[in-house]
Write a protein that holds these residues in place. Structure first.
Motif, mmCIF file in Angstrom:
data_model
loop_
_atom_site.group_PDB
_atom_site.id
_atom_site.type_symbol
_atom_site.label_atom_id
_atom_site.label_comp_id
_atom_site.label_asym_id
_atom_site.label_seq_id
_atom_site.Cartn_x
_atom_site.Cartn_y
_atom_site.Cartn_z
ATOM 1 N N LYS A 2 -1.541 -7.944 5.432
ATOM 2 C CA LYS A 2 -0.953 -8.563 4.197
ATOM 3 C C LYS A 2 0.317 -8.737 4.043
ATOM 4 C CE LYS A 2 -5.044 -6.404 1.421
ATOM 5 N NZ LYS A 2 -5.309 -5.693 0.477
ATOM 6 N N GLU A 28 -1.184 1.327 -0.227
ATOM 7 C CA GLU A 28 -1.455 0.195 0.455
ATOM 8 C C GLU A 28 -1.454 0.252 2.051
ATOM 9 O OE1 GLU A 28 -3.159 -2.697 2.044
ATOM 10 O OE2 GLU A 28 -3.450 -3.088 -0.144
ATOM 11 N N ASP A 99 3.754 3.429 -3.958
ATOM 12 C CA ASP A 99 3.084 2.458 -4.321
ATOM 13 C C ASP A 99 4.142 1.194 -4.218
ATOM 14 O OD1 ASP A 99 4.947 3.205 -6.225
ATOM 15 O OD2 ASP A 99 3.641 2.805 -7.986
ATOM 16 N N GLU A 102 2.151 -1.743 -2.266
ATOM 17 C CA GLU A 102 1.080 -2.249 -3.322
ATOM 18 C C GLU A 102 1.731 -3.071 -4.465
ATOM 19 O OE1 GLU A 102 -2.161 -0.348 -6.381
ATOM 20 O OE2 GLU A 102 -1.143 1.068 -5.081
ATOM 21 N N LYS A 106 0.837 -6.848 -5.369
ATOM 22 C CA LYS A 106 0.288 -7.013 -6.670
ATOM 23 C C LYS A 106 1.104 -8.255 -7.413
ATOM 24 C CE LYS A 106 -0.815 -4.809 -10.898
ATOM 25 N NZ LYS A 106 -1.006 -3.451 -11.728
#
Length: 271
Positions: A2, A28, A99, A102, A106
Motif C-alpha cells: 500500500k 498496518e 499507528d 495506518e 487512512k
C-alpha cells in the motif's frame, strides 16, 4: 503493497535502528521501507542486515557516495526505487508510533498531500529509549516520558491518547500545513509530476520548496499534525550553514514568484 516509507539517513545507525523497531510493530504492515542513505559508512548497512533478519520488514537500501549534504539527491533516487503508488517521507531520527503508517493511509486523498509534525525529545531522553521501550510503545506514553525527565509543556498534547482530543487539536492548531520532511506523504504520481526534489538545495527549507511546488500544481496540504505521531531523537547538525540557507531562500523565492511547478534539477537527472 500500500505504501513506501522513505527514510533518509546519514551515519546514525543507532538512531536508525530505533526507528526501524518502530516500523516493526506498525498496526498496518502492508508497506515497504526505502532507506535513502546519503553516503553512510558500513555500520548502517550492518544495522539493516541485522533488522532484516530479526523482523518481517521489507527494506530497500538506496545508497550513494558521501559528497556532503545531498539529501535531495538521495531522496529522488529513493523515490525511483519505490514500488508503490504512495510515498510516506520521514527521517532516520524519527520513531513512529504504531499507528503512523495506518494514519497516513487512512487520510490520504486525491489532490492532497499530508502534513505532519514531530514531538522533540532531549538528548538524554533520546539516548534512554531502548528497543523494549519502542516495542511496548512506552516512548509515546506521557507518564513514562515525564518519569524520565520530560518537562511540562502545551506541546505534550501531541501525545494525547484520546482520538477525539487529537482530532480537535488537529482542527484548531494555527500551524500552517507545509511539507515537513520528517513527516509528510503524497501520491507518487504527484511527486513525479513536479520532478521531485530540487537537487541544488542543501539543508534549509528544501522540503518546504518541494511542498510549495506541489501546491502550485494543485495539490493541497492536509494536516495530520496531532494524528500521525513520531518522536524526534535529538542530535548534532553539523551540516547547517548560512550559504546554503541563502541559496535555498533564493530558489524558494523564485518558486513562489514564478509559481513554478517543475524543477529542472530533479528526478530527471537520474532517468
Amino acid at each position: 503493497m500500500k505504501a513506501s516509507v522513505i527514510i533518509s539517513t546519514y551515519n546514525s545507525p543507532d538512531w536508525l535502528e530505533k526507528v526501524l523497531w518502530g516500523y516493526s510493530v506498525q498496526t498496518e504492515d502492508d508497506f515497504e521501507i526505502v532507506i535513502a542513505d546519503d553516503g553512510s559508512t558500513k555500520e548502517t548497512n550492518q544495522i539493516l542486515t541485522s533488522i532484516k533478519a530479526k523482523t518481517q520488514l521489507s527494506i530497500i537500501h538506496v545508497w550513494h557516495k558521501d559528497e556532503g549534504f545531498q539529501k535531495t539527491r538521495i531522496l529522488n533516487k529513493a523515490i525511483l526505487a519505490s514500488n508503490t503508488d504512495y510515498c510516506i517521507f520521514t527521517d532516520g531520527d524519527c520513531i513512529p508510533r504504531k499507528d503512523f503508517v495506518e494514519t497516513h493511509l487512512k487520510f490520504r486523498s486525491k489532490n492532497y498531500f499530508l502534513s505532519g509534525g514531530h514531538f522533540p525529545l532531549s538528548k538524554n531522553l533520546s539516548k534512554l529509549i531502548s528497543k523494549n521501550n519502542i516495542l511496548s510503545q512506552e516512548c509515546f506514553d506521557l507518564k513514562w516520558l515525564k518519569n524520565k525527565g520530560l518537562k511540562a509543556s502545551f506541546k505534550n498534547t501531541k501525545l494525547a491518547k484520546s482520538k477525539s482530543v487529537a482530532l480537535f487539536m488537529n482542527f484548531i492548531t494555527p500551524t500552517r500545513p507545509t511539507w515537513n520532511g520528517g513527516n509528510a506523504s503524497a501520491w507518487k504520481k504527484d511527486i513525479l509530476a513536479i520532478n521531485g526534489f530540487d537537487e541544488r538545495m542543501k539543508y534549509g527549507g528544501e522540503d518546504r520548496e518541494f511542498g510549495e511546488r506541489l501546491v502550485n500544481n494543485g495539490i493541497q496540504p492536509l494536516k495530520v499534525r496531532y494524528l500521525a505521531i513520531i518522536v524526534h531523537l535529538e542530535h548534532e547538525r553539523g551540516y547547517v550553514n548560512d550559504e546554503a540557507w541563502k541559496i535555498n531562500n533564493e530558489i524558494r523565492e523564485q518558486t513562489r514568484k514564478e509559481k513554478k511547478v517543475k524543477t529542472s534539477y530533479g528526478i530527471n537527472l537520474h532517468a
